[in-house]
Each structure stands twice: as C-alpha cells, then as structure tokens.
Design a protein around this motif. Structure first.
Motif, short mmCIF file in Angstrom:
data_model
loop_
_atom_site.label_atom_id
_atom_site.label_comp_id
_atom_site.label_asym_id
_atom_site.label_seq_id
_atom_site.Cartn_x
_atom_site.Cartn_y
_atom_site.Cartn_z
N UNK A 64 64.62 53.18 -7.71
CA UNK A 64 64.45 51.59 -7.24
C UNK A 64 64.21 51.84 -5.63
N UNK A 65 64.99 52.69 -4.87
CA UNK A 65 64.75 52.88 -3.48
C UNK A 65 63.39 53.15 -3.25
N UNK A 66 62.88 54.09 -4.11
CA UNK A 66 61.31 54.27 -3.78
C UNK A 66 60.45 53.03 -4.09
N UNK A 67 60.79 52.16 -5.18
CA UNK A 67 60.10 51.16 -5.48
C UNK A 67 60.09 49.99 -4.28
N UNK A 68 61.37 49.85 -3.37
CA UNK A 68 61.55 49.19 -2.42
C UNK A 68 60.74 49.83 -0.98
N UNK A 69 60.65 51.29 -1.06
CA UNK A 69 59.92 51.85 0.00
C UNK A 69 58.47 51.84 -0.12
N UNK A 70 58.21 51.92 -1.25
CA UNK A 70 56.58 51.91 -1.50
C UNK A 70 55.83 50.44 -0.88
N UNK A 71 57.01 49.33 -1.39
CA UNK A 71 56.43 48.15 -1.19
C UNK A 71 56.41 47.91 0.37
N UNK A 72 57.41 48.55 1.13
CA UNK A 72 57.29 48.18 2.76
C UNK A 72 56.42 49.00 3.12
N UNK A 73 55.93 50.19 2.66
CA UNK A 73 54.87 51.01 3.09
C UNK A 73 53.30 50.35 2.82
N UNK A 74 53.18 49.67 1.74
CA UNK A 74 52.09 48.72 1.30
C UNK A 74 51.91 47.83 2.37
N UNK A 75 53.11 46.93 2.77
CA UNK A 75 52.75 46.01 3.78
C UNK A 75 52.46 46.54 5.05
N UNK A 76 53.04 47.61 5.62
CA UNK A 76 52.67 48.07 6.75
C UNK A 76 51.07 48.56 6.66
N UNK A 77 50.79 48.85 5.64
CA UNK A 77 49.14 49.29 5.56
C UNK A 77 48.32 48.35 5.19
N UNK A 78 48.78 47.00 5.18
CA UNK A 78 48.09 45.96 4.85
C UNK A 78 47.58 45.64 3.47
N UNK A 79 48.45 46.11 2.57
CA UNK A 79 48.33 45.96 1.10
C UNK A 79 48.87 44.35 0.94
N UNK A 80 48.13 43.86 0.01
CA UNK A 80 48.79 42.34 -0.41
C UNK A 80 48.46 42.10 -1.88
N UNK A 81 49.37 41.49 -2.25
CA UNK A 81 49.23 41.11 -3.82
C UNK A 81 47.81 40.08 -4.13
#
Length: 685
Positions: A638-655
C-alpha cells in the motif's frame, strides 16, 4: 606570448583572432578557414607554421580507431606532413575523453537518460568512443556510415557491424586514390541523383531516433518534423546554433566542446594549446595531462535545452481484445464477422491468440507540468480473456516476452501489462525476470484510482457521511479481496471505513489477509465470507476486483439503494443489463485517469485523453524516470499505492470524470440516483 593556429577546412567567414591566458601563460589563437580546399590548407600551413607554437587541424578527419582498426586518413596525414617541425593535432586524444565523458556525465546528471534509447550516429567512425559508452546503456545503436560514404540506403545496427564495415572498407577508403575517387563520386550528378533517391532512408532513421550524434554541419538538412523532441550530441554549440536548434524544436543538446573566453572552441585548438603550454607533442600527451587541464579549467559537458527544460522518456503498454466483440470492430475482421456464422468467429478468436504482437497505436502529446514528456506504444497481443485463460501461463508469457522484445526495439524504457496479461500466472513476476526491460502491472494505481473514484462518487451520491472517528460511517465490501488489486483496496478501506467485508473463495487466504489487516490497522472491523450473499444488502460501498472473466459475482437486485459500486475488473464484473435493472444504484467503472498535456493515441474505449489507471501508472513512472519493476505479483504494497498517487499528482494526473457503462455521469445522473434511493428507502430526497 605563445601562438596557436587553427587551420580549418570550414568556411573562412568564421575566422577569428583572440588573446587569452591559458595554464598561466599568455596565448594568441588564430583561426583560418580554407573553404574545403585542401591545397589552400597546405598553403596556409606552410605560411603560418613559422610563427605558430602549435597547430590544430579542424573540419578534417581524425585518425580513427574503430575496434582493432587504426585508421590514418590520407588527407589528414598530408596536412600534418606540411609542418614537420611543430606540434600538429586534430584533437583526437582530448576529443575521445570529452566525448565519452559527455555520455557518462549526462547519464549521471539525468539518471537513466540513455537507457534503451534509439541512437543514430551520422558518422560512426568519428563517434566510436561515444558509441562504445552508449552501448553500456542501450543496444539500439545505428550508424549511417554506408549512406554517407557510398549513398547506400541502409544503416548499420550494432557496434559489431560498424567494426566489420570498417575492417572491410578501410583498406579501400583510406588510400589517397580512393579518397580522390570518393570525393569525385560525391560531386558527380549520378551520385547526387542517387542521393536524392535514397535520402528518405536517412531522414526516416533520423525521425525514428531519440538521440542523434553528429557534427552541426551534418544536421542542416533535417527539418523540425524530424528533429522535434530529439537529443543531439555534438560540439561547438554557439548561440546561433542554439537558435537553429530552437527552430527545429530540438529537446536537448549535449555539447562536449571546451569553452574559452566565453565561446566554444575546437577540441583541436584546446589540445594544441595544451601541447604548446607543456612543450610536448600531441603523441607525448597522456590522460594525466588532459585530466589536469580539465580539472584546473573546470571544463565539463554542457546540457542545453533550446526551448526550455524538456525531457522525453518512453514507455510501452500491452493491451489485448477484451472479448470476441472487440475483434469484430477491427478491420478486416469486422467484414469477416458480418458475413460469417458465429462458429467461424470462434475459430478466428482462437487463431488471433497465436498472432505475434504488433503496435496498435503510437502515443504522444503527454506533458507533465514539470516539463517532462513521454511518448509510447500500445502493443497488442491477440488473446481474448477466454483464450488466455484456456492456455497455461507459458502461452501468455511467451507472447508478453515477444512484446517486451518489440518494446525494447522501439526504445521503450519500461513496459506495463494491461487487463488479463497481468493476471496470468504469478502476475508479472516471471515476465519481469525474463524481459529485457522493467515491467509493471499498474495495479498500484488501479487500486488508488478505484478508491479515488469510489470516494468521489460516494460524496456525490451523499448517502454516507464521515463519523467522529474520521472514517466513513458505513460498510464497504471488496469482492475478489485476495487478488492483487482487491487486497490493497481492502487494506486501504480498512483505514477509511467503519466496517470492511472481504469476499473471496480462498478461505485460508481470507483469514490470513484479515489477520494481517488487523495487525496493520488496530481497531479495524473486518469480516470475511466466501460469497456475497449474506452481507450484500447492508453495503454502502462495494469494490469488485475479481479475475472471473465476466462471470456474475453478485446479485445486483439485493444491493442497498444508493450503494456505490466500483467495478475494477476487466472484463467488467457487472454487465450492462444488470446495471440497467438498478437506477437507484451507482455503478462506476473503476477510476480512469485524465492524462496531462494533449494526449494523442487510437481509441481504447475511453474518451480522448483518458487512460485506464494501469496504463497511467506506466506513464507516471516514465515521466518520473523510474525505470524499474514497480508493481509485480499479487501482494501489492500500500506504500506503493500511496507513492504512485503522489507521483501522479506531481505530474498532473487527475481523476477523470466518473463513468459507467453508458459513459460519463452528469450531475443530473447523481441527482437521479439520490432521488431514487431516497424513494426506495422512503426517506425525503
């Protein structure tokens, strides 16, 4: 004051004279261009050598070493012989060090930059030191020597081929008469006609490359369409050269030339100055001498961005048809389906499963707010879920490894597995061990996206609220809880919901997962069951994450009005006909992601610019330059789930807009669910 003269075969319009201090001594540097005239160069050398302490030869062939071949170019030797009593150099010794350092410096500075890049050398013999360094990071090396030497419309594709080509052609090409003949050939109308006929092959090679190595003059014929997004390794990048590269939308330039008095100078000039300052011939200079000068002057390669910071990384992602119906939408199979009985399409479905992987779509236009960009390829393997599950794991492994081989050839730096390709066998572990590039299943972002979408959808429906504990006051069920995505969804929901119900047929795995969650999240209320029947009617939220290949996993008629169901499975766990039966229930298709920039790719069954979360994970990792095996196996951290979520926000990913089987939900759709749910429970809307 010591004098260094650079005699260049280049244009005389760039001649200059300057005075400077170098290694504690006063120097005068004079540049004289001879406009490609070898006789004029000889005359200039004879006239200037009495006043020169050392001479550099520019725009002339080095004496190359390619593999075991030591090549002495006759024209260079001819000019060197004009000055028997003074040091004369092409800068070969220093150039080799600076070229190799440019590669290693860039790889260290930017991290994995050259990994699996497609690199084109316009002159492989001149760039052999660069090629040898790059071969540590990529096998995708191409050399245009046959084209430039003889007008042959092909490129060499490995260091071994370059060395073999050199061994076979050097005895011919590096003889005085051969040089004259080749020069005459290049000026002949017949050669020029042939050059025009085969020019497309070189331009195509440039267009398909990611990195180009060559002199500035060799790049002038290429257009913006061919150089857009490319990295160029070259020397003597002046402001005017940088402006030209800006006009061609070159992404990055690596300049290995030394600078003096605020301007780039030829490596031949620098080596001649070292020779004069130390009173040694170029043959007497060693690595220690060059290292001392490089360090004392603070010389290092320059990494330049003509249009501002821009880095383009590369990915591949494996897709496959999700049903026989998907095949019927693809030409020419759509025609076959229209004129054939169903049994014929059953045979077609079986046959397609054996087809080799191919590129379905190029992906471009994805740009992060950080300035990083990615391009990629969607690679199709032919098996539907039914065919994949009908064969043993090795059947799918072999096709995924063929796809990985294709991805590597294209220049991808990481490859993601989509839909059922990440379910087979050990969920990517075996493929990652055997593949020639890093692999990720995308399941970390799939889990993140599913819960992201479920959270937003539950808020919009408004049937549950956050209690005093900070958790959602309600009950959530995960169907397929022991699977890769289901287990991490269960772990995260246990932290966010009052009670969590986990459903899966593997009783022992369920008990182990329950125990693990209770240790990980003290106070969590966790229930387990083999089927959904007992507890389904009490659920406020349901996540389905099975690998049942379309099998019905719950009775939607028993679901509580106002419940939000997130269907992560592909194919979907809940068919459209079931969804239509319950307009008072919101069924969403997991959490798709809106990609940043202006994404361009073929239709994958989603609105323009929107990607499945597993594809988005591959893209996020590429944007971040994280070329590693990120999510593998069935136990997602789940740490990777949280990490990829944060990286996604950094790179402009949106729901992305929340979607169901009939497309994007509008505010009117959410209001209708709220109203119908309230009516079904006899509560005021």
């Amino acid at each position: 004051m010591k004098t260094v003269v650079s005699v260049s075969q280049g244009s005389s319009e760039y001649d200059y004279e300057m005075e400077t201090e170098f290694l504690g001594q006063a120097f005068r540097v004079i540049r004289i261009g001879t406009d490609g005239d070898i006789e004029k160069a000889e005359s200039v050398l004879e006239s200037v050598h009495p006043q020169a302490d050392a001479i550099g030869l520019s725009m002339i062939h080095d004496h190359y070493q390619v593999g075991r071949e030591q090549l002495e170019h006759p024209e260079t030797a001819r000019l060197e012989a004009c000055v028997p009593d003074k040091p004369v150099t092409t800068g070969a010794g220093l150039r080799g060090i600076l070229q190799e350092w440019a590669v290693r410096h860039t790889q260290t500075e930017l991290g994995h930059f050259f990994d699996n890049a497609r690199v084109l050398f316009l002159n492989g013999q001149a760039g052999y030191r660069i090629a040898r360094s790059l071969s540590e990071h990529t096998d995708n090396l191409q050399f245009a020597d046959p084209y430039l030497d003889f007008g042959v419309p092909r490129v060499l594709t490995s260091l071994v081929q370059l060395e073999t080509y050199t061994r076979l052609t050097a005895p011919l090409m590096f003889r005085p008469m051969a040089v004259k003949a080749i020069n005459a050939l290049h000026q002949s109308p017949l050669y020029r006609l042939g050059e025009n006929l085969v020019a497309g092959s070189l331009h195509s090679a440039v267009r398909d490359s990611h990195v180009i190595v060559g002199a500035i003059g060799d790049l002038e014929s290429f257009t913006e369409k061919e150089l857009d997004g490319k990295t160029i390794i070259t020397s003597r990048v002046t402001d005017s050269v940088l402006d030209w590269m800006r006009s061609r939308r070159v992404a990055m330039v690596v300049d290995y030339s030394p600078w003096l008095e605020g301007r780039p100078i030829g490596v031949n000039v620098m080596e001649a100055m070292i020779s004069a300052a130390l009173s040694r011939t170029p043959e007497q200079l060693g690595a220690d001498d060059f290292l001392e000068v490089i360090q004392s002057l603070g010389i290092e390669p320059r990494i330049l961005y003509p249009n501002g910071y821009r880095r383009v990384n590369r990915f591949a992602f494996v897709i496959h048809p999700l049903s026989q119906q998907y095949l019927t939408k693809t030409p020419p199979l759509d025609w076959v389906a229209s004129v054939s009985p169903p049994k014929v399409m059953d045979l077609v479905e079986k046959a397609i499963a054996y087809t080799p992987p191919f590129v379905y779509s190029k992906v471009s236009g994805i740009r992060s707010p950080t300035g990083d960009e990615v391009e990629g390829w969607l690679i199709t393997v032919g098996g539907t879920p039914r065919e994949i599950m009908a064969h043993g794991p090795e059947f799918t492994y072999s096709r995924l490894l063929a796809a990985a081989k294709l991805a590597k050839k294209l220049g991808a730096q990481i490859m993601g597995l989509g839909a059922f390709t990440k379910v087979v066998g050990d969920a990517g572990i075996t493929v990652a061990k055997r593949a020639p590039l890093p692999i990720t299943t995308g399941n970390s972002y799939s889990a993140s996206g599913a819960l992201w979408a479920a959270h937003d959808a539950a808020k919009k429906v408004g049937r549950v609220h956050v209690g005093e504990s900070g958790k959602m006051a309600g009950k959530a069920m995960v169907v397929g809880a022991t699977g890769a995505i289901g287990s991490v969804c269960a772990r995260l929901l246990a932290k966010a919901v009052d009670e969590i119900y986990m459903v899966a047929p593997e009783a022992a795995k369920l008990l182990a997962l329950k125990e693990s969650i209770e240790l990980e999240t003290p106070g969590a209320v966790v229930h387990v069951a083999a089927t959904t029947n007992r507890d389904l009617a009490d659920m406020d939220m349901i996540v389905t994450a099975t690998s049942g290949a379309g099998k019905r996993i719950l009775d939607i008629m028993k679901v509580k009005p106002g419940c939000v169901i997130t269907d992560v499975a592909r194919p979907l766990d809940i068919p459209a006909e079931d969804v239509a039966k319950r307009p008072d229930v919101l069924v969403i298709e997991s959490g798709e992601i809106q990609l940043p920039g202006n994404p361009k790719m073929k239709d994958i069954g989603l609105p323009k610019g929107i990607a499945y979360a597993c594809l988005a994970e591959t893209i996020v990792l590429a944007l971040e330059g994280r070329f590693e095996n990120f999510t593998l196996g069935r136990n997602i951290e789940w740490e990777k789930v949280r990490e990829i979520y944060k990286l996604g926000l950094k790179h402009g990913m949106e729901l992305a807009s929340i979607s169901g089987v009939n497309g994007v939900f509008t505010e009117e759709d959410f209001e209708r669910v709220r109203t119908l749910a309230a009516q079904a429970t006899e509560e005021p809307a």
